[in-house]
Scaffold this active site. Structure first.
Site, PDB file in Angstrom:
ATOM      1  CG  ASP A  54       0.169  -0.604   4.245  1.00 50.98           C
ATOM      2  OD1 ASP A  54       1.095  -1.393   4.555  1.00 50.98           O
ATOM      3  OD2 ASP A  54      -1.024  -0.922   4.404  1.00 50.98           O
ATOM      4  CG  HIS A 111      -0.665  -6.438   9.617  1.00 49.78           C
ATOM      5  ND1 HIS A 111      -1.386  -7.320   8.850  1.00 49.78           N
ATOM      6  CD2 HIS A 111      -1.527  -5.989  10.550  1.00 49.78           C
ATOM      7  CE1 HIS A 111      -2.615  -7.406   9.303  1.00 49.78           C
ATOM      8  NE2 HIS A 111      -2.729  -6.602  10.342  1.00 49.78           N
ATOM      9  N   GLY A 115      -2.354   4.550   7.178  1.00 52.51           N
ATOM     10  CA  GLY A 115      -3.192   3.999   8.236  1.00 52.51           C
ATOM     11  C   GLY A 115      -3.147   4.864   9.477  1.00 52.51           C
ATOM     12  CB  THR A 130      -5.170  -9.135   5.309  1.00 54.49           C
ATOM     13  OG1 THR A 130      -5.521  -7.768   5.067  1.00 54.49           O
ATOM     14  CG2 THR A 130      -3.896  -9.176   6.120  1.00 54.49           C
ATOM     15  CE  LYS A 159      -3.236  -3.595   4.289  1.00 54.48           C
ATOM     16  NZ  LYS A 159      -2.528  -4.186   5.453  1.00 54.48           N
ATOM     17  CE1 TYR A 209      -6.086  -9.411   9.081  1.00 56.58           C
ATOM     18  CE2 TYR A 209      -7.918  -7.883   9.338  1.00 56.58           C
ATOM     19  CZ  TYR A 209      -6.552  -8.124   9.294  1.00 56.58           C
ATOM     20  OH  TYR A 209      -5.671  -7.097   9.448  1.00 56.58           O
ATOM     21  CD  GLN A 212      -8.542  -6.348   5.705  1.00 58.50           C
ATOM     22  OE1 GLN A 212      -9.110  -5.562   6.463  1.00 58.50           O
ATOM     23  NE2 GLN A 212      -8.002  -7.490   6.120  1.00 58.50           N
ATOM     24  CB  SER A 218     -10.490  -3.657   8.547  1.00 58.73           C
ATOM     25  OG  SER A 218     -10.207  -4.860   9.229  1.00 58.73           O
TER      26      SER A 218
END
Length: 366
Positions: free
Chosen positions: A272, A241, A295, A162, A217, A136, A134, A113
């Protein structure tokens, strides 16, 4: 039939959960296990899985069972990946590199992340297997493009954005304790506006400019899954999430069939959301997922015992998946299909840890 067996201090998955609870402070524990607002979506993740039963076929040659799979043409020892988690360094110093090292040595993909508080290159260098970055969005188009270039230069095999976080949710466990997550301030809280503005035009720009597999995602509907395929996205990642964004949403496994139907084999489907046991993973594969992200499960291993804890969790999941395949009459994950699952009444009330009924209930307490 060889089934891996974990040796040492932890012999069941719930022992890792208990150890993580004992080692993490209250703020970090609530961060790992909690959801948004009423935590309805979080509980529906678990309830959706518990409402599915397995239908076994017998008298098939189960002398050889292979639980391995692949992602984007790369082999994986199990049909799972380590999902991106923020704040890994707060779970254990060096957490990002530990996750990368454990995933590579065991043989499953992992995602780093962008808010994991771990250096992108250092984590990539610690990995020996499939690595995915990944993101943001915390900057404009030029900033996003630079993150893609950096990830590619560092050797990441795919790039994930994401897309379910246009607005940051109210996670009341954190708010009630006045807990401000240090990694949330990375880049400045005002940069959230870039995540809010991120849209399909940005997806097209990344697709057109960069020769790297693209993953979105946070897909939760057939409509958006179809758009992913139309826009050339290689991996459609079903996720809510972990119940940490939209409250009162459906459980992830409940969304999966409509997404699989919309994709129709034209992209890889990952999911997930509440997956805690090998049987959970098998249920998703039977409903058409290509791979399952975990996760919280590996975070418990990380908090309990570092990289060795992650490996231990993966070994136990491997044993559970292999056992489940054998008892279902499926020699490989490719032999799974919808005939292997059906609806049933759940046995336990939905809770974050209802997958571990032998564990002391204190772990669900605030």
């Amino acid at each position: 039939m060889a089934v891996s067996q974990t040796e040492g201090e932890y012999l069941t998955l719930h022992e890792y959960v208990r150890a993580a609870r004992e080692k993490l402070d209250g703020n970090m524990w609530d961060y790992v296990v909690g959801g948004t607002a009423t935590e309805t979506t979080l509980l529906r993740n678990r309830l959706g899985l518990d409402k599915l039963a397995l239908r076994p076929r017998v008298l098939r040659d189960m002398s050889s069972i292979d639980p391995s799979h692949h992602l984007l043409g790369r082999p994986a020892r199990l049909p799972l990946l380590l999902a991106p988690v923020g704040g890994l360094e707060s779970l254990r110093p060096g957490g990002g590199q530990m996750v990368a090292r454990a995933a590579g040595e065991f043989g499953v993909p992992f995602m780093l992340s962008s808010v994991a508080d771990s250096d992108m290159r250092a984590v990539a260098d610690a990995a020996s297997g499939t690595r995915i970055f990944q993101l943001y969005a915390r900057g404009d188009a030029d900033w996003v493009d630079e993150q893609v270039r950096r990830a590619m230069d560092c050797g990441y095999d795919a790039f994930c954005v994401t897309v379910d976080s246009a607005v940051y949710s109210r996670r009341e466990r954190d708010i009630a304790k006045r807990f401000a997550k240090p990694w949330r301030a990375k880049g400045g809280l005002d940069t959230m506006r870039y995540q809010a503005a991120f849209n399909w035009n940005d997806v097209r720009r990344i697709r057109d400019r960069f020769d790297v597999p693209l993953i979105l995602k946070g897909i939760g509907t057939a409509e958006d899954a179809a758009l992913c395929v139309e826009e050339g996205v290689q991996v459609v990642y079903v996720s809510n999430h972990g119940g940490r964004q939209l409250d009162h949403g459906l459980g992830a496994i409940e969304v999966l069939p409509e997404v699989v139907e919309a994709v129709r084999g034209r992209a890889t489907v990952v999911i997930d959301g509440g997956f805690s046991r090998g049987t959970d993973i098998v249920k998703a594969l039977a409903l058409g997922a290509d791979m399952v992200g975990i996760g919280r499960a590996y975070c418990y291993g990380l908090a309990a015992a570092g990289a060795a804890g992650i490996t231990g969790v993966l070994e136990l999941l491997e044993a559970e998946i292999t056992e489940c395949l054998g008892l279902l009459g499926a020699r490989t994950v490719k032999e799974l299909n919808r005939s292997h699952v059906c609806r049933a009444d759940p046995v336990y009330p939905a809770r974050t840890h209802s997958a571990f009924p032998l564990m002391s209930p204190f772990v669900d307490e605030y």
